[in-house]
Design a protein around this motif. Structure first.
Motif, PDB file in Angstrom:
ATOM      1  N   SER A  98      21.647   6.917  -3.022  1.00 57.14           N
ATOM      2  CA  SER A  98      20.999   8.142  -3.498  1.00 57.14           C
ATOM      3  C   SER A  98      21.229   8.331  -4.995  1.00 57.14           C
ATOM      4  N   SER A  99      21.407   7.231  -5.723  1.00 59.10           N
ATOM      5  CA  SER A  99      21.678   7.326  -7.164  1.00 59.10           C
ATOM      6  C   SER A  99      20.604   8.099  -7.914  1.00 59.10           C
ATOM      7  N   VAL A 100      19.344   7.917  -7.545  1.00 65.90           N
ATOM      8  CA  VAL A 100      18.278   8.641  -8.243  1.00 65.90           C
ATOM      9  C   VAL A 100      18.156  10.040  -7.658  1.00 65.90           C
ATOM     10  N   THR A 101      18.117  10.146  -6.349  1.00 71.24           N
ATOM     11  CA  THR A 101      18.008  11.445  -5.662  1.00 71.24           C
ATOM     12  C   THR A 101      18.284  11.249  -4.173  1.00 71.24           C
ATOM     13  N   GLU A 102      18.620  12.343  -3.496  1.00 73.49           N
ATOM     14  CA  GLU A 102      18.705  12.336  -2.029  1.00 73.49           C
ATOM     15  C   GLU A 102      17.300  12.293  -1.442  1.00 73.49           C
ATOM     16  N   ASN A 103      16.355  12.871  -2.203  1.00 74.78           N
ATOM     17  CA  ASN A 103      14.986  13.036  -1.701  1.00 74.78           C
ATOM     18  C   ASN A 103      14.138  11.793  -1.965  1.00 74.78           C
ATOM     19  N   THR A 104      14.579  10.641  -1.471  1.00 75.79           N
ATOM     20  CA  THR A 104      13.746   9.447  -1.607  1.00 75.79           C
ATOM     21  C   THR A 104      12.647   9.525  -0.541  1.00 75.79           C
ATOM     22  N   ARG A 105      11.459   9.014  -0.859  1.00 70.84           N
ATOM     23  CA  ARG A 105      10.309   9.230   0.028  1.00 70.84           C
ATOM     24  C   ARG A 105       9.392   8.022   0.104  1.00 70.84           C
ATOM     25  N   ALA A 106       8.713   7.914   1.236  1.00 70.16           N
ATOM     26  CA  ALA A 106       7.666   6.913   1.399  1.00 70.16           C
ATOM     27  C   ALA A 106       6.369   7.628   1.765  1.00 70.16           C
ATOM     28  N   ALA A 107       5.296   7.318   1.066  1.00 66.16           N
ATOM     29  CA  ALA A 107       3.980   7.881   1.379  1.00 66.16           C
ATOM     30  C   ALA A 107       3.077   6.738   1.823  1.00 66.16           C
ATOM     31  N   TYR A 108       2.612   6.808   3.087  1.00 70.05           N
ATOM     32  CA  TYR A 108       1.785   5.718   3.616  1.00 70.05           C
ATOM     33  C   TYR A 108       0.595   6.291   4.390  1.00 70.05           C
ATOM     34  N   PRO A 109      -0.506   5.536   4.459  1.00 73.01           N
ATOM     35  CA  PRO A 109      -1.663   5.991   5.238  1.00 73.01           C
ATOM     36  C   PRO A 109      -1.272   6.104   6.712  1.00 73.01           C
ATOM     37  N   GLY A 146       0.812  -1.213   0.000  1.00 76.37           N
ATOM     38  CA  GLY A 146       0.000   0.000   0.000  1.00 76.37           C
ATOM     39  C   GLY A 146       0.843   1.261   0.000  1.00 76.37           C
ATOM     40  N   THR A 147       2.065   1.167   0.497  1.00 80.84           N
ATOM     41  CA  THR A 147       2.939   2.339   0.590  1.00 80.84           C
ATOM     42  C   THR A 147       3.601   2.635  -0.754  1.00 80.84           C
ATOM     43  N   VAL A 148       3.646   3.918  -1.110  1.00 77.58           N
ATOM     44  CA  VAL A 148       4.345   4.325  -2.325  1.00 77.58           C
ATOM     45  C   VAL A 148       5.774   4.699  -1.950  1.00 77.58           C
ATOM     46  N   LEU A 149       6.742   4.099  -2.609  1.00 76.51           N
ATOM     47  CA  LEU A 149       8.151   4.401  -2.356  1.00 76.51           C
ATOM     48  C   LEU A 149       8.712   5.099  -3.586  1.00 76.51           C
ATOM     49  N   GLU A 150       9.073   6.357  -3.421  1.00 77.01           N
ATOM     50  CA  GLU A 150       9.510   7.137  -4.579  1.00 77.01           C
ATOM     51  C   GLU A 150      11.026   7.161  -4.721  1.00 77.01           C
ATOM     52  N   ASN A 151      11.465   6.863  -5.906  1.00 72.32           N
ATOM     53  CA  ASN A 151      12.854   7.102  -6.322  1.00 72.32           C
ATOM     54  C   ASN A 151      13.911   6.358  -5.511  1.00 72.32           C
ATOM     55  N   VAL A 152      13.538   5.250  -4.898  1.00 69.52           N
ATOM     56  CA  VAL A 152      14.537   4.457  -4.175  1.00 69.52           C
ATOM     57  C   VAL A 152      15.214   3.473  -5.141  1.00 69.52           C
ATOM     58  N   VAL A 153      16.368   2.976  -4.710  1.00 70.07           N
ATOM     59  CA  VAL A 153      17.107   1.976  -5.470  1.00 70.07           C
ATOM     60  C   VAL A 153      16.961   0.649  -4.730  1.00 70.07           C
ATOM     61  N   PHE A 154      16.755  -0.443  -5.486  1.00 66.82           N
ATOM     62  CA  PHE A 154      16.587  -1.743  -4.827  1.00 66.82           C
ATOM     63  C   PHE A 154      17.362  -2.807  -5.578  1.00 66.82           C
ATOM     64  N   ASP A 155      17.595  -3.920  -4.919  1.00 67.86           N
ATOM     65  CA  ASP A 155      18.286  -5.040  -5.532  1.00 67.86           C
ATOM     66  C   ASP A 155      17.410  -5.631  -6.635  1.00 67.86           C
ATOM     67  N   ALA A 156      18.015  -5.828  -7.802  1.00 65.89           N
ATOM     68  CA  ALA A 156      17.236  -6.253  -8.966  1.00 65.89           C
ATOM     69  C   ALA A 156      16.587  -7.615  -8.766  1.00 65.89           C
ATOM     70  N   THR A 157      17.167  -8.458  -7.961  1.00 65.50           N
ATOM     71  CA  THR A 157      16.619  -9.803  -7.775  1.00 65.50           C
ATOM     72  C   THR A 157      15.737  -9.919  -6.542  1.00 65.50           C
ATOM     73  N   THR A 158      16.269  -9.495  -5.415  1.00 65.82           N
ATOM     74  CA  THR A 158      15.529  -9.702  -4.170  1.00 65.82           C
ATOM     75  C   THR A 158      14.505  -8.613  -3.925  1.00 65.82           C
ATOM     76  N   ARG A 159      14.666  -7.481  -4.634  1.00 68.64           N
ATOM     77  CA  ARG A 159      13.790  -6.320  -4.433  1.00 68.64           C
ATOM     78  C   ARG A 159      13.912  -5.745  -3.016  1.00 68.64           C
ATOM     79  N   VAL A 160      15.040  -6.003  -2.397  1.00 67.96           N
ATOM     80  CA  VAL A 160      15.312  -5.385  -1.095  1.00 67.96           C
ATOM     81  C   VAL A 160      15.804  -3.962  -1.359  1.00 67.96           C
ATOM     82  N   VAL A 161      15.199  -2.987  -0.693  1.00 62.60           N
ATOM     83  CA  VAL A 161      15.532  -1.578  -0.937  1.00 62.60           C
ATOM     84  C   VAL A 161      16.844  -1.226  -0.253  1.00 62.60           C
ATOM     85  N   GLU A 162      17.693  -0.492  -0.975  1.00 61.73           N
ATOM     86  CA  GLU A 162      18.953  -0.012  -0.397  1.00 61.73           C
ATOM     87  C   GLU A 162      18.787   1.457  -0.051  1.00 61.73           C
ATOM     88  N   TYR A 163      18.406   1.700   1.205  1.00 58.10           N
ATOM     89  CA  TYR A 163      18.052   3.066   1.593  1.00 58.10           C
ATOM     90  C   TYR A 163      19.225   4.040   1.580  1.00 58.10           C
TER      91      TYR A 163
END
Ligand SMILES: Nc1ncnc2c1ncn2[C@@H]1O[C@H](COP(=O)(O)OP(=O)(O)OP(=O)(O)O)[C@@H](O)[C@H]1O
Ligand SMILES: O=C([O-])CC(=O)C(=O)O
Ligand SMILES: [Ca+2]
Ligand SMILES: [Mn+2]
Length: 632
Positions: free
Chosen positions: A409-420, A389-406
């Motif tokens: 900052s390759s895409v941006t410093e301003n990575t974000r999570a939007a959750y209820p 349900g949470t939107v994770l913007e502009n984060v980088v993750f492992d291509a196989t495991t899909r584990v996020v590498e917080y």
């Protein structure tokens, strides 16, 4: 290797089990019939009263009116449901007066995805938005495109009879003027883009948990990402509330990646974020950064609420078990979300609030947390909120495991999570509270000279509120990284609609009336400026905040600093006493003194623009505020 058949491999059965025709088979004769058994008719998509499907037609009529070109007297033809769903019944054909089409656009249908559920939005995103992925914890990872932050230089407000004399214009104001005609040109551009699509997403939702001052908003967008982001960030209506929704009070037409026309008057880039308060509309062209919608609505609230004597705040808010309430003001990245999300307290909200007669109400239904370097240990509640349900913007993750590498900052410093907001276990629903006892001003001082905590009197609180100081390290560009001071009135100049002193006067009045104490907390550097010192450890800041909440800091022993004249405690439980006076942490005392004077000069220069304005009934508070700045 065991290849001799006696290896323990299971036997493969070739004969059909005897009971094949019994209860283990499905009640379908064809594949389509089988598939149709899978989905039950949804209440949400087709509320039924008796044998009549209600709401649908009205909703589509209303959405068609929202999307109507102003040069034609009817809206586009809208259909509810998925254009790609096999065997989709075109439930209701909306609007579009039965006139003869004079252009191709009048012949086509646009499908409307109305208040889809997160699961449906996931499916849309995964299927049609190349940049969408499900992370290992179930969040929807996506990219916001070329823009990974807001574009304040492209934010325009229509100057007309309504706004000419009322709004804050000119130097320092975030409101860049535009005329109505240009607004309509851009509006038409967004409408033509959106209605040229096969499908659009429409969210009908609320702002403000105070039921008497609730605002109905409609967001039309081209991406499932945008629809899910707003689903999370605005207040989600119940089915009953949705049926009675009626006309929205404000509408966003978000054309996302579709740019504005550089030949149009006023346009200085391919991005334009335009607000017409008279039309109660906002148009977004040329940026997919979802925060524009969130903060555009916050700007709207900064106009609507003060008209009702309600103060809007760029602050977080939480409440202790005994009912004590704290506000956390601060510019982006200073700790509003991090510090208001506190396992020992109830979360009212992390970013946007109203302060009215009855107390505090959150404007939003969700939180928007910074994710750079996020750790489970330091911010467990935010970490755990990053799930389905949470939107994770502009984060980088492992291509196989899909584990996020917080940390990435390759895409941006301003990575974000939007959750209820209910993803935070101790969120208080409904998100309202009584009046605040503590007003905490957060500054991330990369110069490293502001004390970790100071107690403020009312005049000092107002001085620092109007100054709205923070200093983050400039970008991530190679080379020298000097801290740069940012002053943003009311800790949110980018969202103000009226002159800052109008909000400041309301804050002073409310703090006085309710006896709230002001505090200045530096969540930035200690032991030197950025480069030689280091950021104050989050656990220390949390201890300081705990001592404010508990009331123990109110009665501590204080001493006064030179220049800024700040009252600093000599002891805070759990915090090394030597860091409380920043001079102790600098090895080069001359450098410290020089840096204090440098920062004080920046404060003084910044405040000059406000010296001509008064705050409060007579000029006594104004004089005190002017005297509450640095003295040197
Ligand atoms: N001592 C500290 N106090 C607070 N935050 C800290 C501290 N040290 C590091 N941080 C980090 O600083 C960041 C604070 O960001 P946060 O999301 O709370 O900003 P915000 O004020 O909510 O900004 P925005 O308005 O942009 O959402 C977090 O990434 C947090 O982990
Ligand atoms: O709006 C955004 O992008 C993030 C935010 O909360 C702010 O900048 O205050
Ligand atoms: Ca935040
Ligand atoms: Mn914010």
């Amino acid at each position: 290797m065991a290849e001799n058949g006696k290896s323990g491999l299971r036997q493969i059965r070739t004969a059909a089990p005897e009971d094949e025709s019994s209860s283990n088979t499905v009640k379908a004769k064809t594949i389509d019939e089988l598939h149709s058994l899978q989905k039950k008719r949804s209440e949400l998509n087709s509320p039924v009263v008796g044998d009549r499907v209600v709401g649908l037609e009205q909703q589509l009529q209303s959405i068609s009116a929202t999307l109507a070109s102003l040069t034609r007297d009817f809206g586009p033809k809208l259909v509810k449901g998925d254009p790609d769903a096999t065997g989709a019944t075109k439930v209701v054909v909306a609007a579009a007066a039965s006139s003869i089409a004079v252009s191709d656009s009048g012949l086509k249908f646009t499908h409307v995805f109305y208040n889809l559920s997160p699961a449906e939005l996931y499916e849309q995103a995964i299927k049609y938005e190349r940049e969408s992925f499900i992370t290992s914890t179930g969040a929807l990872a996506t990219l916001s495109g070329a823009k990974t932050g807001r574009s304040p230089k492209d934010k325009r407000v229509v100057m007309d009879d309504l706004t000419k004399d009322d709004l804050w214009w000119g130097k320092g104001s975030p409101n860049i003027e535009m005329d109505e005609h240009t607004f309509l040109t851009n509006r038409e551009r967004a409408v033509d883009y959106l209605t040229s699509l096969d499908k659009v997403f429409v969210n009908d939702q609320f702002l403000n948990w105070d039921p008497e001052n609730r605002i109905k908003v409609r967001i039309v967008s081209a991406r499932a990402y945008h629809s899910l982001f707003m689903h999370n960030m605005c207040i989600r209506p119940t089915l009953e509330e949705l049926q009675d929704f009626g006309k929205p009070d404000f509408t966003i037409l978000n054309a996302g990646k579709f740019p504005c026309n550089r030949y149009t008057n006023y346009m200085t880039s391919s991005t334009s974020i335009d607000i017409s308060l008279s039309r109660r509309e906002m148009v977004i062209l040329g940026t997919q950064y979802a925060g524009e919608m969130k903060k555009g609505l916050f700007s709207l609230m900064h106009y609507l609420m003060p008209k009702r004597q309600i103060l809007t705040l760029h602050s977080g808010c939480n409440m202790g078990k005994d009912g004590d309430v704290a506000l956390f003001f601060g510019l982006s990245g200073t700790g509003k979300t991090t510090l208001s999300t506190d396992h020992n307290r109830f979360l009212i909200g992390d970013d946007e609030h109203c302060w009215g007669e009855n107390g505090i109400s959150n404007i939003e239904g969700g939180c928007y947390a910074k994710c750079i370097d996020l750790s489970q240990e330091k911010e467990p509640d935010i970490w755990n909120a990053i799930k389905f349900g949470t939107v994770l913007e502009n984060v980088v993750f492992d291509a196989t495991t899909r584990v996020v590498e917080y940390a990435d900052s390759s895409v941006t410093e301003n990575t974000r999570a939007a959750y209820p907001i209910e993803y935070i276990p101790n969120a208080k629903i409904p998100c309202v509270s009584s009046h605040p006892k503590n007003v905490i001003l957060l500054a991330c001082d990369a110069f490293g000279v502001l004390p970790p905590v100071s107690k403020l009197n009312l005049a000092q609180t107002m001085y620092h509120f109007i100054s709205g100081y923070t200093a983050l390290v400039a970008g991530t560009v190679e080379g020298v990284k000097e801290p740069t001071a940012t002053f943003s009135a009311c800790f949110g100049a980018a969202f103000l609609m009226l002159h800052p002193t109008r909000y400041a006067a309301m804050l002073a009045e409310k703090m006085q009336k309710h006896g709230a104490t002001g505090w200045l907390v530096n969540t930035g550097w200690s032991g030197g400026s950025y480069g030689s010192g280091s950021r104050i450890k989050l656990p220390y800041t949390r201890k300081i905040i705990d001592a404010i909440h508990s009331g123990s800091l109110l009665n501590a022993n204080y001493q006064k600093t030179a220049v800024f004249g700040l009252e600093i405690p000599t002891e805070v439980e759990g915090v090394p006493s030597e860091i409380l006076d920043p001079i102790n942490t600098w090895s080069d005392k001359d450098a410290y003194n020089a840096t204090v004077l440098k920062l004080a000069g920046l404060f003084r220069n910044n405040f000059e623009t406000f010296t001509g304005y008064g705050i409060g009934e007579d000029d006594s508070l104004t004089k005190e505020i002017l005297a509450a700045g640095p003295i040197f």
